[in-house]
Design a protein around this motif. Structure first.
Motif, PDB file in Angstrom:
ATOM      1  N   VAL A  91       0.841  -1.205   0.000  1.00 49.34           N
ATOM      2  CA  VAL A  91       0.000   0.000   0.000  1.00 49.34           C
ATOM      3  C   VAL A  91       0.873   1.250   0.000  1.00 49.34           C
ATOM      4  O   VAL A  91       0.613   2.202  -0.754  1.00 49.34           O
ATOM      5  N   LEU A  92       1.914   1.264   0.817  1.00 50.37           N
ATOM      6  CA  LEU A  92       2.797   2.437   0.859  1.00 50.37           C
ATOM      7  C   LEU A  92       3.544   2.622  -0.459  1.00 50.37           C
ATOM      8  O   LEU A  92       3.724   3.752  -0.931  1.00 50.37           O
ATOM      9  N   GLU A  93       3.966   1.536  -1.064  1.00 50.32           N
ATOM     10  CA  GLU A  93       4.612   1.621  -2.380  1.00 50.32           C
ATOM     11  C   GLU A  93       3.669   2.228  -3.411  1.00 50.32           C
ATOM     12  O   GLU A  93       4.045   3.123  -4.182  1.00 50.32           O
ATOM     13  N   ALA A  94       2.425   1.773  -3.414  1.00 53.70           N
ATOM     14  CA  ALA A  94       1.428   2.312  -4.339  1.00 53.70           C
ATOM     15  C   ALA A  94       1.160   3.793  -4.060  1.00 53.70           C
ATOM     16  O   ALA A  94       1.051   4.596  -4.978  1.00 53.70           O
ATOM     17  N   ALA A  95       1.061   4.152  -2.792  1.00 52.32           N
ATOM     18  CA  ALA A  95       0.815   5.547  -2.433  1.00 52.32           C
ATOM     19  C   ALA A  95       1.972   6.449  -2.850  1.00 52.32           C
ATOM     20  O   ALA A  95       1.755   7.550  -3.379  1.00 52.32           O
ATOM     21  N   ARG A  96       3.191   5.972  -2.630  1.00 56.23           N
ATOM     22  CA  ARG A  96       4.364   6.776  -3.062  1.00 56.23           C
ATOM     23  C   ARG A  96       4.349   6.972  -4.562  1.00 56.23           C
ATOM     24  O   ARG A  96       4.591   8.071  -5.067  1.00 56.23           O
ATOM     25  N   GLU A  97       4.053   5.900  -5.291  1.00 56.50           N
ATOM     26  CA  GLU A  97       4.009   5.974  -6.757  1.00 56.50           C
ATOM     27  C   GLU A  97       2.894   6.927  -7.220  1.00 56.50           C
ATOM     28  O   GLU A  97       3.094   7.742  -8.123  1.00 56.50           O
ATOM     29  N   ALA A  98       1.740   6.828  -6.596  1.00 56.91           N
ATOM     30  CA  ALA A  98       0.613   7.691  -6.973  1.00 56.91           C
ATOM     31  C   ALA A  98       0.904   9.158  -6.682  1.00 56.91           C
ATOM     32  O   ALA A  98       0.498  10.034  -7.442  1.00 56.91           O
ATOM     33  N   SER A  99       1.637   9.416  -5.601  1.00 56.96           N
ATOM     34  CA  SER A  99       1.930  10.822  -5.259  1.00 56.96           C
ATOM     35  C   SER A  99       2.937  11.438  -6.217  1.00 56.96           C
ATOM     36  O   SER A  99       3.015  12.667  -6.312  1.00 56.96           O
ATOM     37  N   ARG A 100       3.700  10.634  -6.921  1.00 52.50           N
ATOM     38  CA  ARG A 100       4.667  11.148  -7.904  1.00 52.50           C
ATOM     39  C   ARG A 100       3.988  11.582  -9.199  1.00 52.50           C
ATOM     40  O   ARG A 100       4.562  12.294  -9.995  1.00 52.50           O
TER      41      ARG A 100
END
Length: 139
Positions: free
Chosen positions: A129-138
């Motif tokens: 989930v954190l990996e996805a969130a970091r990617e989405a915030s970029r």
């Protein structure tokens, strides 16, 4: 992750069930309950006995009408998607999960977890989930 006009049942029943999966049938109200032994054999076979007891005690049924409802426009056609394939899932076979993830063009993370990784591998779920969130915030 059904496609437009597809049902959850269409996706769920596209392959034969795992041998450990329980036989599910609706009650007189059209609700499907997981049999108590289904938690330990198929849903959460990697969970502790305490976790399994809690899951069985607090379960909520699913309505047959719900899994037969045709999906509307799917968000995964417009948004980047992530998919954790539970390789040892006995409820939704990994082949079915991979089919859904591939057609979603999802970023796939595949791990040897059961149907309930939020209980049996919570750190892994948080990491995805954190990996996805970091990617989405970029983006």
């Amino acid at each position: 992750a059904p496609d437009e006009s597809e049902t959850v049942a269409d996706v769920f029943y596209r392959t034969a069930p795992h041998p450990e999966a329980p036989k599910l049938a609706p009650d007189e109200h059209g609700l499907i309950w997981m049999p108590e032994e289904g938690f330990g054999h198929a849903v959460a076979h990697k969970a502790s006995s305490e976790q399994i007891a809690i899951m069985a005690a607090v379960q909520r049924p699913i309505s047959v009408a719900c899994i037969q409802e045709r999906a509307p426009v799917r968000a995964w056609k417009r948004k980047k998607s992530w998919f954790l394939i539970a390789e040892e899932d006995r409820m939704i076979l990994s082949e079915t999960q991979r089919f859904m993830a591939d057609r979603m063009k999802a970023t796939i993370r595949s791990h040897r977890v059961d149907h309930t990784p939020m209980y049996t591998a919570p750190s892994l779920v948080v990491d995805v989930v954190l990996e996805a969130a970091r990617e989405a915030s970029r983006n």
